[in-house]
Design a protein around this motif. Sequence first.
Motif, PDB file in Angstrom:
ATOM      1  N   PHE A 256       0.753  -0.934  -0.199  1.00  0.00           N
ATOM      2  CA  PHE A 256       0.189  -0.214   0.067  1.00  0.00           C
ATOM      3  C   PHE A 256       0.701   1.075  -0.222  1.00  0.00           C
ATOM      4  CE2 PHE A 256      -2.945  -3.077   1.310  1.00  0.00           C
ATOM      5  CZ  PHE A 256      -4.562  -2.385   0.643  1.00  0.00           C
ATOM      6  N   THR A 257       0.651   2.511  -0.651  1.00  0.00           N
ATOM      7  CA  THR A 257       1.184   3.455  -0.433  1.00  0.00           C
ATOM      8  C   THR A 257       0.127   4.840  -0.523  1.00  0.00           C
ATOM      9  OG1 THR A 257       2.705   3.088  -2.237  1.00  0.00           O
ATOM     10  CG2 THR A 257       2.107   5.682  -2.105  1.00  0.00           C
ATOM     11  N   ALA A 258       0.440   5.863   0.482  1.00  0.00           N
ATOM     12  CA  ALA A 258      -1.093   6.937   1.140  1.00  0.00           C
ATOM     13  C   ALA A 258      -0.204   7.865   1.015  1.00  0.00           C
ATOM     14  CB  ALA A 258      -0.762   6.885   2.868  1.00  0.00           C
ATOM     15  N   THR A 259      -1.189   8.879   0.367  1.00  0.00           N
ATOM     16  CA  THR A 259      -0.876  10.143  -0.333  1.00  0.00           C
ATOM     17  C   THR A 259      -1.393  11.461   0.540  1.00  0.00           C
ATOM     18  OG1 THR A 259       0.304   9.172  -2.782  1.00  0.00           O
ATOM     19  CG2 THR A 259      -0.062  11.387  -2.936  1.00  0.00           C
ATOM     20  N   VAL A 260      -1.288  12.108   0.889  1.00  0.00           N
ATOM     21  CA  VAL A 260      -2.015  13.090   1.341  1.00  0.00           C
ATOM     22  C   VAL A 260      -0.578  14.324   1.135  1.00  0.00           C
ATOM     23  CG1 VAL A 260      -0.534  13.094   3.811  1.00  0.00           C
ATOM     24  CG2 VAL A 260      -3.095  14.635   3.719  1.00  0.00           C
ATOM     25  N   GLY A 261      -2.444  15.725   0.792  1.00  0.00           N
ATOM     26  CA  GLY A 261      -1.741  17.039   0.499  1.00  0.00           C
ATOM     27  C   GLY A 261      -2.473  17.852   0.901  1.00  0.00           C
ATOM     28  N   GLY A 262      -1.572  19.084   0.576  1.00  0.00           N
ATOM     29  CA  GLY A 262      -2.353  20.379   1.125  1.00  0.00           C
ATOM     30  C   GLY A 262      -2.604  20.615  -0.720  1.00  0.00           C
ATOM     31  N   ARG A 263      -2.129  20.268  -1.715  1.00  0.00           N
ATOM     32  CA  ARG A 263      -2.469  20.510  -2.601  1.00  0.00           C
ATOM     33  C   ARG A 263      -2.067  19.262  -3.685  1.00  0.00           C
ATOM     34  NH1 ARG A 263      -4.295  24.800  -5.682  1.00  0.00           N
ATOM     35  NH2 ARG A 263      -2.673  25.754  -7.433  1.00  0.00           N
ATOM     36  N   VAL A 264      -2.363  18.838  -3.989  1.00  0.00           N
ATOM     37  CA  VAL A 264      -2.349  17.525  -4.660  1.00  0.00           C
ATOM     38  C   VAL A 264      -2.844  17.316  -5.893  1.00  0.00           C
ATOM     39  CG1 VAL A 264      -3.410  16.625  -3.073  1.00  0.00           C
ATOM     40  CG2 VAL A 264      -1.644  14.847  -4.172  1.00  0.00           C
ATOM     41  N   ARG A 265      -2.603  16.986  -7.006  1.00  0.00           N
ATOM     42  CA  ARG A 265      -3.114  16.493  -7.686  1.00  0.00           C
ATOM     43  C   ARG A 265      -3.802  15.364  -8.490  1.00  0.00           C
ATOM     44  NH1 ARG A 265      -1.519  18.195 -13.765  1.00  0.00           N
ATOM     45  NH2 ARG A 265      -0.646  16.520 -13.690  1.00  0.00           N
ATOM     46  N   GLN A 266      -5.751  14.595  -8.540  1.00  0.00           N
ATOM     47  CA  GLN A 266      -5.292  13.097  -9.046  1.00  0.00           C
ATOM     48  C   GLN A 266      -4.545  12.622  -9.307  1.00  0.00           C
ATOM     49  OE1 GLN A 266      -7.599  12.162 -12.422  1.00  0.00           O
ATOM     50  NE2 GLN A 266      -9.418  11.047 -11.527  1.00  0.00           N
ATOM     51  N   ASP A 267      -3.783  12.876 -10.566  1.00  0.00           N
ATOM     52  CA  ASP A 267      -3.163  11.692 -11.059  1.00  0.00           C
ATOM     53  C   ASP A 267      -1.549  11.038  -9.524  1.00  0.00           C
ATOM     54  OD1 ASP A 267      -2.427  14.347 -10.899  1.00  0.00           O
ATOM     55  OD2 ASP A 267      -0.530  13.646 -13.314  1.00  0.00           O
ATOM     56  N   ASP A 268      -1.020  12.113  -9.280  1.00  0.00           N
ATOM     57  CA  ASP A 268      -0.744  12.048  -7.876  1.00  0.00           C
ATOM     58  C   ASP A 268      -0.578  11.240  -7.332  1.00  0.00           C
ATOM     59  OD1 ASP A 268       1.636  14.002  -9.200  1.00  0.00           O
ATOM     60  OD2 ASP A 268       0.277  15.104  -7.735  1.00  0.00           O
ATOM     61  N   MET A 269      -1.606  10.047  -7.091  1.00  0.00           N
ATOM     62  CA  MET A 269      -2.661   9.109  -6.711  1.00  0.00           C
ATOM     63  C   MET A 269      -3.040   8.229  -7.414  1.00  0.00           C
ATOM     64  SD  MET A 269      -3.783  11.716  -3.594  1.00  0.00           S
ATOM     65  CE  MET A 269      -5.281  13.070  -4.630  1.00  0.00           C
TER      66      MET A 269
END
Length: 556
Positions: A256-269
Motif C-alpha cells: 500500500f501507498t498513501a498520499t496526502v497533501g494540501g495541494r495534490v493532483r488526482q494523478d499524483d495518487m
Amino acid sequence: MKLFHQLLVAPAALGLLAPVAANATELNINGVSDYAATGEQVTSITQFSDVYPTDWAYQALSNLIERYGCVAGYPNGTYRGNRAMTRFEAAALLNACLDRVTEVTDELKRLMKEFEKELAILKGRVDGLEARVGELEATQFSTTTKLKGVATFVIGANSYGGNADGFFGGKRDEEAAALSGGTTFNYDLKLFLDTSFTGKDLLRTVLRAGNFNDSTYGGSGYVGLNALEVAFEEPSGDNSVAVNRLFYQFPIGSSFTATVGGRVRQDDMLAVWPSAYPADTILDIFTYAGAPAAYNLALGAGAGLSWESNDFSISANYVSTNGGNSTPGGPEGFFGIEDCSNSGGIATDCAGSSGTVQIAYAPENWGLAAAYNYSSKNRYQGDTFDLSGQGTPLSNFFTNNGNSSSVGLSAWWSPEQPGWIPSISTGWGYNSITDGDDNEFFRSATTQSWYVGLQWADAFMKGNTLGMAVGQPTFVTNVDFRSDVPGSDFVADGNYAWEFWYQFQVTDNISVTPAIYYLSRPYGDLTDGSARAFGGGRGDDTFNNFGGLLKTTFKF
C-alpha cells in the motif's frame, strides 16, 4: 593464478607441519626424496592413477592442481591420498606452493614498475575526487532533498478558417484572428524539490511560474481547445512563482501507498497512469487518456490510497479543489447556480469534490485500466461558461454546472524494441451529468470523448521520437433541457482534434519539438454563435483552427 588464493595455501600447508608426528625412526628418506623429486609439474588430476571422481576430496584436489599448480605426486604417477603425510612431505608441498607465490610476486613487481606513471595518475584522480566529494558534502543545501527542474519555451501561432458567424456581427474566423491570431513566445518553469526522510517516502514540492495567462496556448484565447499541456496559468498573474504541488507520499506495509497533501493532483495518487502516450504532449486535450471527465486532474487538498501486487493495482483518492477556502456557500449566480468561486471547505456544497477509483493491470510493456469518477459541479470554482475546458463550449457548460458520474476505459502497448511499429495508446470516456441543485437551464446531459495516440521511439535517429494523436475532445451526445428553454434537445456537437510532432533530442537534457495541430470544429454546436438547441444555427456552418509551434525543453 590469483595471488590471494595462493597466499591462502601457505598457512594451510604450514598447519600441516605441526600435528604430524614423525621422528627419525619413522621417516622414510627414500619416499620423501621420491615425493620431492617429481620430475614434471602436475597439470591435471588425470595424471594420478589412484585418484577417482568418486573420492570425497576429488574436486578440492582438482582445484589445487588446475587453478593453483602447487600439488606434487610420486614419480610412479600416484598421489596416495589415503596415506598419512610426514613433516618432510609437507615441507616439500609447501616449498612447491611458495615457489609459485614467488613467481607471481616477481610478476606483480614488474607490472607495478611498468605502469608506475599510470598508477600515480590514478592515485591523483582518486585524491581529486575525494576532495570534490568533500566539497559537495560541505556545500549541499540539504542532506534529504534533491532539486530538479524543467524549463520550456514555446513560440507559435494559430490560423482560422470557416464561414460561421461570430459573436460580434462578423465572421468567426475574423474575430478569432483579431483576438488570438498573434505569434506568441511563452515559457513555463517547474522546480521539483523531492525530499525523503526514510528512503521510501516522498515529500514533493513543485514551484511553478509562466506567462501563459494571456496567451492562446493557455486556453484563454478565442479557442480554448488549443491550450497546451505545458501551459501554466497562475491566478496571481504572469511571471509569479507559486506552489503548484505540495504532498507527502509514504508506504504502508509492502503493498500500500498513501498520499496526502494540501495541494495534490488526482494523478499524483494513481498507482498507474493509463497511457504510453507522453504526458508531455502538445495539446492538453490528449493528456487525459481519452477520458477528461474521469481523469480530470483535479488539483487541491486531498488524500489517496493505492494497492499494488503482481501487476495489478487499485487506487482510490479524493480531491477538494476549493478545500483551502473556509466559506461553505456562495451567492446565486447565472441560471440560478450557486457561485462558489470564493467559497469552499471540504465536504461542503462548494467543496469542488472529485473522487476517483481506478483498477489497472499493467505488466512491463502493456496495460488495461478502468476508472470511475464522481465530481461535484463546483470543482472548477464556479466558472459558468468556460471555453478553456477539455471539450466544446457546450460540454464545458454542462460539466461545470452539474454533478458528474464518469467512466474511463484505457489500453496501451509498447514494443520491446524500437522500430517501425509504434507504441499504441487508446482511451474512451463517458460522462453523465445531472443539474444537482435544479438550475433553470437543464436537467441532465451526457458527453463522450476518445483518442488514439501513436509514438515511434528512435525515429529516423537514435534518441529522437515521432508522435501523433487523433480523437474527439469531450462533446455533448444528449441533453434534456428545461421545458421553458426554447429549441429542441438535439445537438450537433461533434468535433475532431489531431496533432503531429517530432522531438529532436539535442543533448541528454535539451530537446526541440516542432509540432502542428488541427481542430476541425472546436465550438461544436455553438459554431455559428448560437446553438441550434436555442433555435438558431445552420447545419453547414464551419469554423476550424490550424496551429504550429516550436517547443524547446531544458531539463536540469
